[in-house]
Design an enzyme around this catalytic site. Structure first.
Site, PDB file in Angstrom:
ATOM      1  N   ASP A  21       0.837  -1.212  -0.023  1.00  0.00           N
ATOM      2  CA  ASP A  21       0.128  -0.021   0.147  1.00  0.00           C
ATOM      3  C   ASP A  21       0.819   1.274   0.293  1.00  0.00           C
ATOM      4  O   ASP A  21       1.916   1.244   0.696  1.00  0.00           O
ATOM      5  CB  ASP A  21      -0.864  -0.092   1.269  1.00  0.00           C
ATOM      6  CG  ASP A  21      -2.141  -0.874   1.226  1.00  0.00           C
ATOM      7  OD1 ASP A  21      -2.146  -1.513   0.169  1.00  0.00           O
ATOM      8  OD2 ASP A  21      -2.942  -0.742   2.058  1.00  0.00           O
ATOM      9  N   LYS A  70      -8.363   0.600  -4.990  1.00  0.00           N
ATOM     10  CA  LYS A  70      -9.607  -0.088  -4.570  1.00  0.00           C
ATOM     11  C   LYS A  70     -10.722   0.729  -4.881  1.00  0.00           C
ATOM     12  O   LYS A  70     -10.733   1.737  -4.905  1.00  0.00           O
ATOM     13  CB  LYS A  70      -9.316   0.020  -3.016  1.00  0.00           C
ATOM     14  CG  LYS A  70      -8.058  -0.677  -2.425  1.00  0.00           C
ATOM     15  CD  LYS A  70      -8.292  -0.865  -0.705  1.00  0.00           C
ATOM     16  CE  LYS A  70      -7.276  -1.281  -0.224  1.00  0.00           C
ATOM     17  NZ  LYS A  70      -6.842  -2.879   0.027  1.00  0.00           N
ATOM     18  N   GLY A  99      -5.480  -2.983   8.799  1.00  0.00           N
ATOM     19  CA  GLY A  99      -5.191  -1.720   9.437  1.00  0.00           C
ATOM     20  C   GLY A  99      -4.789  -1.969  10.952  1.00  0.00           C
ATOM     21  O   GLY A  99      -4.552  -1.040  11.749  1.00  0.00           O
ATOM     22  N   GLY A 137      -3.511  -7.214   8.113  1.00  0.00           N
ATOM     23  CA  GLY A 137      -2.747  -7.566   9.549  1.00  0.00           C
ATOM     24  C   GLY A 137      -1.252  -8.113   9.349  1.00  0.00           C
ATOM     25  O   GLY A 137      -0.668  -8.055  10.446  1.00  0.00           O
ATOM     26  N   GLY A 156      -0.335  -3.705   3.763  1.00  0.00           N
ATOM     27  CA  GLY A 156      -1.115  -2.634   3.784  1.00  0.00           C
ATOM     28  C   GLY A 156      -0.155  -1.526   4.827  1.00  0.00           C
ATOM     29  O   GLY A 156       0.675  -0.926   4.226  1.00  0.00           O
ATOM     30  N   SER A 157      -0.784  -1.345   5.820  1.00  0.00           N
ATOM     31  CA  SER A 157      -0.184  -0.246   6.670  1.00  0.00           C
ATOM     32  C   SER A 157       0.999  -0.696   7.299  1.00  0.00           C
ATOM     33  O   SER A 157       1.842   0.096   7.736  1.00  0.00           O
ATOM     34  CB  SER A 157      -1.161  -0.111   7.914  1.00  0.00           C
ATOM     35  OG  SER A 157      -2.581   0.011   7.608  1.00  0.00           O
TER      36      SER A 157
END
Lengths: 302, 198
Positions: A32, A89, A161, A222, A243-244
């Site tokens: 991301d 997305k 997240g 996650g 992602g994060s």
């Protein structure tokens, strides 16, 4: 000796091209990113693709409100920065956001539960599009419904997240466990399974024979460390989305590289030990057990 | 050689697809052979030839350097061992790349006298299937996924297939480069071109 090909006969957007694109991502890490600088870091680290976003899932979660497709300016900025594929997305069921992303030149669309769903009944009819889609799933029934709608790649939903890998692990166990249980079943029993899990019978039969999903299966939701990525790979996924986990860590460049290398050598603990050294603090994260079910993103989607 | 042992470079990309396609081709073409997944210099010691799969060339290039496979491949090439590269693999075999290759500091293997344009057709919506004509094989189903094109060749490179003015399949001695994906088609005839180099 060579002949010009008839351009009329070029076929675009076929199932083979969509699923084939997803296959080229295997063994890789999709990261991301929210701007050109981050996209550049991801590419340098060896990401196979980037997911262009306005906010990473951890921030979407923290800020609340309605989360929508990113501003086209943002997506174009990132497309112009990198040579690797760019994904973006769209909201669940929001086929117009998907039409816009296709025109902008996104290479793949993530119909994602991280954004606020737009349709309470249906997901996007993904067969209508020339570009491939990836969709999240918590179990085999959900995965096969998405494949039936045209998804060319499935990923675990996990719990985006959070930096807590437990839900991605849960979803991968659920998918693989159910696939293994189909192995010895009779036709009648497979039909019963297709009713129970609300999935098309033909796909249930195909999965029982293949002993895997008919499309590429990534882990997402996650994953925050090289060890998390390698664990998911050892559990049989074809690649990972982070992602994060990268840009919410203290040293994104190191973390990005380390996760790429851990994904390649997922089954070699010596390499994993080496790449895990000095990566700095991973994202702080949230324990999924502390999030009430109605606030969990994984429960979005039908 | 009794049994052809082909190593598919398995750092990233459609490695399994190549292994399956090779196994199928061995069977169909009546060639005794096996295909294995190789990720470490050690794995390479017993193989007679190498496949560089499709995937992301930037990623594969970085991992080739990081895990010390680059020199092993170059050495095998200099010993005359056959090497096949498809799509990303085709990019990596070239001596010269376009501005994208430069910008991403992708280190090419430089084994063929050719220059390539990465992702020459544009984003995924421009990916396509089309029948191409391959020298020695006739019509062949071409699967082009964010495919590169070979823009120029020199030296003793043989051009085996073209789309308009651009080259999509070329051979130089023991090295074969395809900008498309024979491993995704289920048509084993392509592998004759590779197996006859052993």
């Amino acid at each position: 000796m060579t002949r010009e090909i008839d351009l009329e006969k070029m076929r675009h957007g076929t199932e083979l091209l969509k699923r084939g694109f997803a296959r080229m991502q295997k063994g890789g890490v999709v990261m991301d990113v929210t701007n050109a600088d981050q996209a550049h870091i991801a590419e340098e680290a060896g990401a196979v693709a980037v997911m262009a976003l306005e906010r990473v899932p951890a921030d979407i979660r923290a800020q609340g409100g309605v989360a929508r497709m990113a501003d086209p300016t943002k997506i174009i900025e990132i497309i112009d920065t990198v040579s690797i594929p760019v994904m973006a997305k769209a909201r669940i069921g929001h086929f117009v956001e998907a039409q816009i992303l296709q025109v902008l030149g996104a290479d793949m669309i993530d119909e994602s539960e991280v954004l606020t769903p737009a349709d309470p009944h249906f997901h996007i009819d993904k067969r209508e599009f020339q570009i491939p889609f990836v969709c999240g799933a918590r179990n085999l029934g959900e995965a096969l419904r998405r494949i039936h709608e045209g998804a060319a790649m499935i990923r675990t939903k996990g719990e985006a997240g959070t930096g807590d890998v437990i839900e991605a692990v849960r979803h991968q166990h659920a998918i693989m466990g159910m696939i293994r249980s189909l192995k010895s079943k009779s036709d009648q029993e497979l039909f019963q399974v297709s009713r129970d899990i609300e999935a098309p019978y033909d796909l249930v039969v195909e999965v029982a024979q293949l002993q895997r999903l008919p499309v590429v299966n990534f882990a997402a939701g996650g994953i925050a460390t090289p060890a998390d990525a390698a664990m998911m790979m050892q559990m049989g996924v074809d690649g990972v989305f982070v992602g994060s986990g990268i840009f919410k860590s203290k040293k994104p460049e190191f973390m990005a590289k380390a996760i790429v290398e851990a994904t390649t050598h997922f089954d070699d603990p010596e390499v994993l030990a080496k790449v895990s050294r000095g990566i700095g603090d991973p994202m702080a994260g949230i324990n999924v057990a502390d999030i009430p079910p109605e606030k969990q993103l994984q429960n979005r989607g039908w | 050689m009794d049994t052809i042992r082909v190593g598919v470079i398995g750092l990233q990309g459609d490695v399994e697809e190549h292994i399956h396609a090779l196994e199928k081709a061995f069977k169909h073409l009546g060639v005794k052979g096996e295909a294995i997944w190789v990720r470490r210099p050690l794995d390479m010691e017993t193989v007679h030839g190498v496949v560089l799969p499709g995937g992301e060339s930037t990623t594969i290039s970085k991992l080739l350097t990081k895990f010390q496979l680059r020199d092993v491949i170059l050495k095998m090439a200099s010993e005359g061992k056959p090497i096949l590269g498809t799509c990303a693999g085709c990019v990596l075999l070239a001596k010269e790349g376009d501005e994208l290759v430069e910008r991403t500091r992708t280190e090419l293997l430089g084994l063929m006298d050719m220059s390539v344009d990465r992702n020459a057709f544009g984003p995924q919506r421009e990916s396509f299937e089309a029948d191409i004509h391959v020298e020695g094989l006739g019509n062949y189903p071409g699967v082009f996924i964010r495919a590169p094109l070979i823009k120029k060749t020199w030296g003793d490179v043989e051009v085996l297939s073209k789309i308009d003015d651009d080259i999509v399949l070329a051979k130089q001695g023991n090295i074969l480069a395809a900008s498309f994906h024979p491993e995704l088609t289920g048509d084993s005839r392509f592998y004759r071109l590779f197996f006859e180099m052993f």
